[in-house]
Design a protein around this motif. Structure first.
Motif, PDB file in Angstrom:
ATOM      1  N   SER A   1       0.880  -1.249   0.305  1.00 41.02           N
ATOM      2  CA  SER A   1      -0.129  -0.230  -0.070  1.00 41.02           C
ATOM      3  C   SER A   1       0.911   1.211   0.099  1.00 41.02           C
ATOM      4  N   LEU A   2       1.971   1.327   0.803  1.00 35.84           N
ATOM      5  CA  LEU A   2       3.066   1.656   0.343  1.00 35.84           C
ATOM      6  C   LEU A   2       3.609   2.647  -0.660  1.00 35.84           C
TER       7      LEU A   2
ATOM      8  N   VAL B   1       0.877   4.394  -2.605  1.00 37.88           N
ATOM      9  CA  VAL B   1       0.319   5.863  -2.390  1.00 37.88           C
ATOM     10  C   VAL B   1       1.297   6.893  -2.056  1.00 37.88           C
ATOM     11  N   ARG B   2       2.361   5.960  -1.082  1.00 37.67           N
ATOM     12  CA  ARG B   2       3.736   6.650  -1.100  1.00 37.67           C
ATOM     13  C   ARG B   2       3.565   7.119   0.252  1.00 37.67           C
TER      14      ARG B   2
ATOM     15  N   LEU C   1       0.884   7.094   4.235  1.00 34.70           N
ATOM     16  CA  LEU C   1      -0.290   6.863   4.194  1.00 34.70           C
ATOM     17  C   LEU C   1      -0.282   7.170   6.329  1.00 34.70           C
TER      18      LEU C   1
ATOM     19  N   GLN D   1      -5.176   6.136   8.784  1.00 34.54           N
ATOM     20  CA  GLN D   1      -5.614   5.228   7.115  1.00 34.54           C
ATOM     21  C   GLN D   1      -4.440   3.785   6.788  1.00 34.54           C
TER      22      GLN D   1
ATOM     23  N   LEU E   1      -2.097  12.643   1.123  1.00 37.68           N
ATOM     24  CA  LEU E   1      -2.688  12.248   2.005  1.00 37.68           C
ATOM     25  C   LEU E   1      -3.429  12.460   1.857  1.00 37.68           C
TER      26      LEU E   1
ATOM     27  N   SER F   1      -3.968   9.253  -0.842  1.00 39.57           N
ATOM     28  CA  SER F   1      -4.215   8.075   0.424  1.00 39.57           C
ATOM     29  C   SER F   1      -5.258   7.870   0.865  1.00 39.57           C
ATOM     30  N   GLU F   2      -5.967   9.082   1.412  1.00 39.34           N
ATOM     31  CA  GLU F   2      -7.434   8.926   1.880  1.00 39.34           C
ATOM     32  C   GLU F   2      -8.819   8.607   1.077  1.00 39.34           C
TER      33      GLU F   2
ATOM     34  N   TYR G   1      -7.591   6.803  -1.310  1.00 34.51           N
ATOM     35  CA  TYR G   1      -7.208   4.867  -2.263  1.00 34.51           C
ATOM     36  C   TYR G   1      -7.661   3.927  -0.828  1.00 34.51           C
TER      37      TYR G   1
ATOM     38  N   ALA H   1      -1.497   5.329  -8.342  1.00 31.02           N
ATOM     39  CA  ALA H   1      -1.037   6.708  -7.657  1.00 31.02           C
ATOM     40  C   ALA H   1       0.223   7.511  -8.543  1.00 31.02           C
TER      41      ALA H   1
END
Length: 270
Positions: A29-30, A33-34, A36, A40, A125, A128-129, A131, A150
């Protein structure tokens, strides 16, 4: 004497053997979207137990991954003040990228630790939210999350009118399944930091890309472009920009509130 690269390879393999499936999912996940936030990550990875217990387990999980060296932790700054332990945000380290890599040389170029200035934090973020919200909707059975890319995986390129290479850089590309339909969307997160002429230029680039036919050739359809903004005033201003675009291209664009982004995708209204 053992070469350093062989030591690095051995270290990566040892770390992989120490990671649980949930750990690997967090790293993936990181990678997607880089950045979190802890909250989240809790929603993504720790879904059972009381809210307090879930938060505590998420903290322990991320502390462990930080000590292993696969993630890096930043203290988020809000209004010039550190947010404390509950405000930590996390990114993937180069070692973390190597651990979840499925191929390629360990010595290859890896992405740098992400920019941590408050504006870039907030922007990342916000993506990320979106996502996290889509993962939650997928779990609930409301939609099927088929793809969430992303940047830079969401970026596209095409040949301009002068033969030059032109890039379109959406913040995210989302593809959802709903009933018998698929919905594709390019996401632009707007935090009111860009001028309206910049918004117009970005919109025109999407129009040029649409007219190039490249996305349709590769994927069969051109995605809707969804501008997500913080408030109604900003929505009205960007809607005004869209209304000044070529009439046949205005239908490419939608404008909505960032808080409702997860419900706007896939043809769902707030």
């Amino acid at each position: 004497m053992v070469r350093p690269r062989l030591l690095s390879s051995a270290r990566v393999e040892r770390l992989r053997s120490r990671l649980s499936p949930r750990d690997v999912a967090v790293l993936a996940s990181l990678s997607r979207v880089r950045l979190l936030s802890l909250e989240q990550l809790r929603r993504l990875a720790v879904t059972d137990g009381s809210p307090r217990a879930r938060t505590r387990r998420a903290q322990l999980m991320m502390t462990r991954l930080t000590k292993l060296g696969v993630v890096v932790r930043f203290a988020r700054t809000i209004g010039g003040v550190r947010a404390g332990s509950s405000g930590y945000i996390y990114g993937l380290t180069g070692l973390g990228q190597a651990v979840i890599s499925t191929g390629g040389p360990l010595g290859g170029r890896r992405r740098r630790v992400w920019e941590t200035k408050p504006y870039f934090q907030d922007h990342m973020l916000a993506v990320s939210e979106l996502y996290v919200q889509m993962v939650e909707r997928h779990r609930e059975g409301g939609v099927e999350l088929l793809a969430f890319d992303a940047e830079p995986d969401s970026w596209r390129h095409f040949t301009g009118s002068g033969g030059e290479l032109v890039q379109v850089k959406p913040d995210a590309y989302v593809r959802l399944g709903l009933s018998a339909m698929e919905y594709s969307t390019f996401i632009e997160v707007d935090l009111s930091s860009e001028t309206l002429p910049t918004i117009q230029r970005k919109s025109q680039r999407y129009i040029d890309y649409w007219r190039s036919g490249m996305e349709q050739q590769w994927h069969g359809v051109f995605p809707k472009v969804l501008w997500l903004v913080k408030d109604e005033h900003r929505a009205e201003r960007i809607t005004g920009v869209v209304k000044k675009l070529a009439h046949d291209a205005q239908a490419l664009f939608d404008v909505g509130l960032l808080a409702a982004g997860g419900r706007l995708l896939g043809g769902t209204t707030p």
